[in-house]
Structures are given as structure tokens and as C-alpha cells.
Design an enzyme around this catalytic site. Structure first.
Site, PDB file in Angstrom:
ATOM      1  N   HIS A 162     -68.625  22.923  82.826  1.00  0.00           N
ATOM      2  CA  HIS A 162     -69.446  23.039  82.437  1.00  0.00           C
ATOM      3  C   HIS A 162     -69.847  24.777  81.662  1.00  0.00           C
ATOM      4  O   HIS A 162     -71.014  24.139  81.020  1.00  0.00           O
ATOM      5  CB  HIS A 162     -70.826  22.492  82.647  1.00  0.00           C
ATOM      6  CG  HIS A 162     -70.393  21.183  83.883  1.00  0.00           C
ATOM      7  ND1 HIS A 162     -70.045  20.937  84.760  1.00  0.00           N
ATOM      8  CD2 HIS A 162     -70.459  19.836  83.360  1.00  0.00           C
ATOM      9  CE1 HIS A 162     -70.322  19.552  85.136  1.00  0.00           C
ATOM     10  NE2 HIS A 162     -70.913  19.286  84.246  1.00  0.00           N
ATOM     11  N   GLU A 209     -65.330  26.252  85.168  1.00  0.00           N
ATOM     12  CA  GLU A 209     -64.820  26.210  83.671  1.00  0.00           C
ATOM     13  C   GLU A 209     -65.368  24.282  83.853  1.00  0.00           C
ATOM     14  O   GLU A 209     -65.175  23.863  82.049  1.00  0.00           O
ATOM     15  CB  GLU A 209     -63.471  26.097  84.506  1.00  0.00           C
ATOM     16  CG  GLU A 209     -62.816  24.822  85.368  1.00  0.00           C
ATOM     17  CD  GLU A 209     -61.407  24.776  85.391  1.00  0.00           C
ATOM     18  OE1 GLU A 209     -60.984  23.666  86.048  1.00  0.00           O
ATOM     19  OE2 GLU A 209     -61.068  26.467  85.296  1.00  0.00           O
ATOM     20  N   GLN A 233     -64.566  26.532  92.551  1.00  0.00           N
ATOM     21  CA  GLN A 233     -64.621  27.969  94.014  1.00  0.00           C
ATOM     22  C   GLN A 233     -63.371  27.780  93.764  1.00  0.00           C
ATOM     23  O   GLN A 233     -62.910  28.812  95.629  1.00  0.00           O
ATOM     24  CB  GLN A 233     -66.049  27.478  94.403  1.00  0.00           C
ATOM     25  CG  GLN A 233     -66.398  28.382  96.143  1.00  0.00           C
ATOM     26  CD  GLN A 233     -68.023  28.020  96.298  1.00  0.00           C
ATOM     27  OE1 GLN A 233     -68.318  27.738  95.660  1.00  0.00           O
ATOM     28  NE2 GLN A 233     -67.756  27.949  97.742  1.00  0.00           N
ATOM     29  N   CYS A 252     -74.546  24.139  87.888  1.00  0.00           N
ATOM     30  CA  CYS A 252     -74.476  22.752  87.382  1.00  0.00           C
ATOM     31  C   CYS A 252     -74.747  21.585  88.042  1.00  0.00           C
ATOM     32  O   CYS A 252     -75.275  20.393  87.886  1.00  0.00           O
ATOM     33  CB  CYS A 252     -72.490  22.374  87.150  1.00  0.00           C
ATOM     34  SG  CYS A 252     -71.553  22.633  88.565  1.00  0.00           S
TER      35      CYS A 252
END
Length: 190
Positions: free
Chosen positions: A85, A83, A123, A153
Site C-alpha cells: 500500500h 510494498e 516485514q 496499512c
């Protein structure tokens, strides 16, 4: 299988058209002409977990069963979007629960992982959500979830570490005992 897209698809494509322009591209050139709609469709598929109820998935295949030993579904492949990148992270989830009167279909555990991974995520939260859903729906003696993932990312930007793997876990009930957690960890490694 034909995909059904949610409301707002055309508007989403319009925004991707504008994003291409802002990046300095010509959205009308051959290679990019259909890209805004393709990306809009892809994003709807990658975030379809918002439209699905993981508790219902588990209860649709709920069976009374006196089995009270560990049930493990391991190596569940998943793909999600970070959420921060909106870049992919992907890996494997390992899920265990110890039933208390009820079991669910094994494929339903994998579906729960899919539903939570098909949302914009971190995560750590995804790991907790999977555990909480199984715990709240099946009311087992315990649940444990371990998620191992590679984050694009971290690989493509910023620190650029290609071989790092992030591992998260969440557990409850019988898994609060180190011996039970150890048994689970040994079984997912074997």
C-alpha cells in the site's frame, strides 16, 4: 547535510502532480503547488536503500577479534514503506550475532537495518535480509534478528486495528539452539 537526489526526480514529481488531479484535487492551489516535488523528494529519501550496499557497510568496519560471545544491538528504530500500500510501518529491530574471528562496528548493524528498511518492503523479508546480510558478510557462529513493528496499512485502512504489533524473527547457526534464542530474547526484554 544536503540530500542528493537520484535521476528521475522531475518525472516522479510529474506523476504525483497527475495523482493529485486523479484524486480530485487542484495541484495548482496554494497548499498543493509544491507538493508533487516534496513527495518525490521524500520518496527518494524513503527508498534510498536501493542505492546502498549493506555488505560494504559491514566490511568497511571489520576487525579481527577473538571475541566469541553474543553481541546484541537492540532497539534500533526504523521506518519503512509497505510494498502493498506504500504506507509506513515502523518499529524496532533487535540484532544479535556471535562472532567467529571478526566483529564489525556496532553502528554498522544499525546502518544495515536502515538500508533494508529504506526500500519498499514487507516485514518478513526485511527481517530475513538483515539476518542474511550479517551472516553472509561476517560468517559468524550465528545471527538472530527480531523486528517489532506497527503497520499503518492495518491502522489507517482495512481492519483498522490501532494497537496491533507484528513481530518477526529470523535466526541461524548457534541460534538454532532454543537456549541461545532464549538468552537473546531475555536480554532484549531486560
Amino acid at each position: 547535510m544536503e540530500t542528493t537526489y537520484r535521476e528521475g526526480l522531475d518525472e516522479l514529481a510529474s506523476h504525483y502532480h497527475d495523482i493529485l488531479k486523479l484524486l480530485g484535487e487542484d495541484p495548482s492551489r496554494d497548499g498543493l503547488e509544491k507538493t508533487p516535488m516534496r513527495v518525490a523528494k521524500a520518496m527518494q529519501v524513503l527508498t534510498q536503500g536501493y542505492e546502498q550496499d549493506p555488505h560494504k557497510v559491514l566490511t568497511d568496519a571489520l576487525f579481527a577479534e577473538p571475541y566469541n560471545q553474543m553481541v546484541i544491538v537492540k532497539d534500533i528504530d526504523f521506518f519503512s514503506l509497505c510494498e502493498h500500500h506504500i504506507l509506513p510501518f515502523y518499529g524496532k529491530a533487535h540484532v544479535a550475532y556471535i562472532p567467529k574471528g571478526y566483529i564489525t562496528g556496532l553502528s554498522k548493524i544499525a546502518r544495515v537495518v536502515d538500508i533494508f528498511s529504506h526500500r519498499l518492503q514487507v516485514q518478513e523479508r526485511m527481517t530475513q535480509q538483515i539476518k542474511d546480510c550479517i551472516e553472509q558478510t561476517l560468517h559468524p557462529m550465528g545471527v538472530m534478528v527480531v523486528v517489532e513493528a506497527r503497520h499503518m496499512c492495518m491502522q489507517m485502512r482495512g481492519v483498522e486495528k490501532q494497537n496491533s504489533i507484528t513481530t518477526t524473527s529470523a535466526f541461524s547457526g548457534a541460534f538454532n539452539q532454543a537456549k541461545t534464542r532464549e538468552e537473546f530474547m531475555n536480554l532484549i526484554k531486560g
